[in-house]
Scaffold this motif. Structure first.
Motif, PDB file in Angstrom:
ATOM      1  N   UNK A  61       0.844  -0.966  -0.316  1.00  0.00           N
ATOM      2  CA  UNK A  61      -0.305   0.398   0.122  1.00  0.00           C
ATOM      3  C   UNK A  61       0.996   1.445   0.146  1.00  0.00           C
ATOM      4  N   UNK A  62       2.064   1.087  -0.212  1.00  0.00           N
ATOM      5  CA  UNK A  62       3.481   2.776   0.389  1.00  0.00           C
ATOM      6  C   UNK A  62       3.293   2.563  -1.380  1.00  0.00           C
ATOM      7  N   UNK A  63       3.547   4.727  -1.523  1.00  0.00           N
ATOM      8  CA  UNK A  63       4.196   5.174  -2.698  1.00  0.00           C
ATOM      9  C   UNK A  63       5.351   5.158  -2.793  1.00  0.00           C
ATOM     10  N   UNK A  64       6.218   4.372  -3.729  1.00  0.00           N
ATOM     11  CA  UNK A  64       7.191   4.839  -4.339  1.00  0.00           C
ATOM     12  C   UNK A  64       7.703   5.637  -3.528  1.00  0.00           C
ATOM     13  N   UNK A  65       8.819   6.227  -3.684  1.00  0.00           N
ATOM     14  CA  UNK A  65       9.287   7.902  -2.814  1.00  0.00           C
ATOM     15  C   UNK A  65      10.474   8.132  -3.583  1.00  0.00           C
ATOM     16  N   UNK A  66      11.009   8.838  -3.555  1.00  0.00           N
ATOM     17  CA  UNK A  66      12.197   9.885  -3.996  1.00  0.00           C
ATOM     18  C   UNK A  66      12.647  10.194  -2.461  1.00  0.00           C
ATOM     19  N   UNK A  67      14.155  10.265  -3.135  1.00  0.00           N
ATOM     20  CA  UNK A  67      14.846  10.586  -1.946  1.00  0.00           C
ATOM     21  C   UNK A  67      13.803  12.067  -1.160  1.00  0.00           C
ATOM     22  N   UNK A  68      13.821  11.650  -0.101  1.00  0.00           N
ATOM     23  CA  UNK A  68      13.316  12.916   0.920  1.00  0.00           C
ATOM     24  C   UNK A  68      11.924  13.220   1.157  1.00  0.00           C
ATOM     25  N   UNK A  69      11.671  12.367   0.254  1.00  0.00           N
ATOM     26  CA  UNK A  69       9.935  12.712   0.426  1.00  0.00           C
ATOM     27  C   UNK A  69       9.003  11.481   1.532  1.00  0.00           C
ATOM     28  N   UNK A  70       8.407  12.158   1.968  1.00  0.00           N
ATOM     29  CA  UNK A  70       7.383  10.698   3.200  1.00  0.00           C
ATOM     30  C   UNK A  70       6.507  10.310   2.125  1.00  0.00           C
ATOM     31  N   UNK A  71       6.994   8.867   2.938  1.00  0.00           N
ATOM     32  CA  UNK A  71       6.197   7.713   2.476  1.00  0.00           C
ATOM     33  C   UNK A  71       4.163   7.715   2.600  1.00  0.00           C
ATOM     34  N   UNK A  72       4.018   8.045   1.602  1.00  0.00           N
ATOM     35  CA  UNK A  72       2.476   7.220   2.329  1.00  0.00           C
ATOM     36  C   UNK A  72       2.036   6.205   1.397  1.00  0.00           C
ATOM     37  N   UNK A  73       1.075   5.467   2.956  1.00  0.00           N
ATOM     38  CA  UNK A  73       0.344   4.670   2.783  1.00  0.00           C
ATOM     39  C   UNK A  73      -0.914   4.898   2.960  1.00  0.00           C
ATOM     40  N   UNK A  74      -1.872   3.501   2.170  1.00  0.00           N
ATOM     41  CA  UNK A  74      -2.945   3.806   2.455  1.00  0.00           C
ATOM     42  C   UNK A  74      -3.153   3.089   3.947  1.00  0.00           C
ATOM     43  N   UNK A  75      -4.877   3.184   4.335  1.00  0.00           N
ATOM     44  CA  UNK A  75      -4.616   3.079   5.795  1.00  0.00           C
ATOM     45  C   UNK A  75      -5.827   1.668   5.834  1.00  0.00           C
ATOM     46  N   UNK A  76      -5.657   0.937   4.681  1.00  0.00           N
ATOM     47  CA  UNK A  76      -5.771  -0.698   4.990  1.00  0.00           C
ATOM     48  C   UNK A  76      -6.265  -1.557   5.916  1.00  0.00           C
ATOM     49  N   UNK A  77      -6.389  -1.016   7.160  1.00  0.00           N
ATOM     50  CA  UNK A  77      -6.394  -1.388   8.570  1.00  0.00           C
ATOM     51  C   UNK A  77      -7.713  -1.506   9.442  1.00  0.00           C
ATOM     52  N   UNK A  78      -8.706  -2.635   9.925  1.00  0.00           N
ATOM     53  CA  UNK A  78      -9.580  -2.161  10.642  1.00  0.00           C
ATOM     54  C   UNK A  78      -9.101  -1.178  11.699  1.00  0.00           C
ATOM     55  N   UNK A  79     -10.509  -0.302  12.092  1.00  0.00           N
ATOM     56  CA  UNK A  79     -12.129  -0.315  11.703  1.00  0.00           C
ATOM     57  C   UNK A  79     -12.023   0.075  10.302  1.00  0.00           C
ATOM     58  N   UNK A  80     -13.340  -0.816  10.402  1.00  0.00           N
ATOM     59  CA  UNK A  80     -13.724   0.324   8.388  1.00  0.00           C
ATOM     60  C   UNK A  80     -14.298   0.945   8.217  1.00  0.00           C
ATOM     61  N   UNK A  81     -14.239   1.959   7.286  1.00  0.00           N
ATOM     62  CA  UNK A  81     -14.121   3.010   7.620  1.00  0.00           C
ATOM     63  C   UNK A  81     -16.660   3.049   7.517  1.00  0.00           C
ATOM     64  N   UNK A  82     -17.339   2.406   6.966  1.00  0.00           N
ATOM     65  CA  UNK A  82     -18.313   2.398   6.701  1.00  0.00           C
ATOM     66  C   UNK A  82     -19.072   2.296   8.332  1.00  0.00           C
ATOM     67  N   UNK A  83     -17.791   2.232   9.652  1.00  0.00           N
ATOM     68  CA  UNK A  83     -18.413   1.769  10.605  1.00  0.00           C
ATOM     69  C   UNK A  83     -17.721   2.376  11.539  1.00  0.00           C
ATOM     70  N   UNK A  84     -16.716   3.745  11.311  1.00  0.00           N
ATOM     71  CA  UNK A  84     -16.663   4.782  11.530  1.00  0.00           C
ATOM     72  C   UNK A  84     -17.068   5.986  11.390  1.00  0.00           C
TER      73      UNK A  84
END
Length: 188
Positions: A61-84
């Protein structure tokens, strides 16, 4: 939800869920004021939910990054977005669960932004991790939610999309609210 006995169902995270709803109710009251009249018409709800970042991330789920950039990760974890989202909706219109003849409970006196959560006829929600590794422009620097409610007849700016690329900046029109909440959090 978890069945604990025949015909008895409990929330697995009951105390945490109640605390989350109470926080949303408290902030809505702070913004709406004590003389607020609950909305009794069709509304649109947009919610960006910032969830705690995990200690380890799913590499897929992590976007490949260039040097010095912050990695981004999609939150594919519980709880589900519909429950929140459901927890947010419930917090905006807490139910009076009293039985006939029972004394008024605290939750019956809670602040209601909406007369009933069935008034929400259009909703969008996104789940993200806190800044700086966030995937949504409305991400907070801490776990929480940015909630926008509007009448169905009011034109609102579009709800931004989540992305693994660098999201747009946090909207300046709600930056003051975010900063005020941050100051209250720091004081606790």
């Amino acid at each position: 939800m978890r069945a604990v006995a025949a015909g008895v169902i409990k929330h697995e995270n009951g105390p945490k869920l109640r605390a989350w709803r109470d926080t949303i109710t408290r902030e809505a009251l702070r913004i709406g004021g004590s003389d607020w009249t609950p909305i009794d018409g069709p509304v649109r709800l947009h919610v960006a939910l910032t969830v705690p970042a995990p200690s380890r991330v799913n590499i897929s789920a992590v976007e490949p990054i260039e040097h010095g950039m912050v990695p981004r990760c999609a939150p594919m974890t519980t709880p589900d977005v519909d429950k929140l989202l459901r927890a947010v909706q419930d917090a905006l219109s807490p139910r009076d669960d009293r039985k006939a003849g029972e004394t008024t409970k605290l939750r019956a006196r809670r602040f209601k932004l909406l007369t009933d959560d069935c008034r929400i006829v259009d909703s969008l929600a996104a789940k993200t991790y806190p800044c700086p590794g966030h995937t949504h422009p409305w991400a907070l620097p801490w776990p929480g939610a940015v909630i926008r409610i509007s009448s169905l007849d009011v034109d609102t700016p579009p709800f931004p999309n989540s992305t693994l690329r660098r999201p747009d900046a946090f909207p300046p029109e709600v930056g003051e609210l975010r900063d005020a909440v941050g100051l209250r959090r720091a004081a606790v």
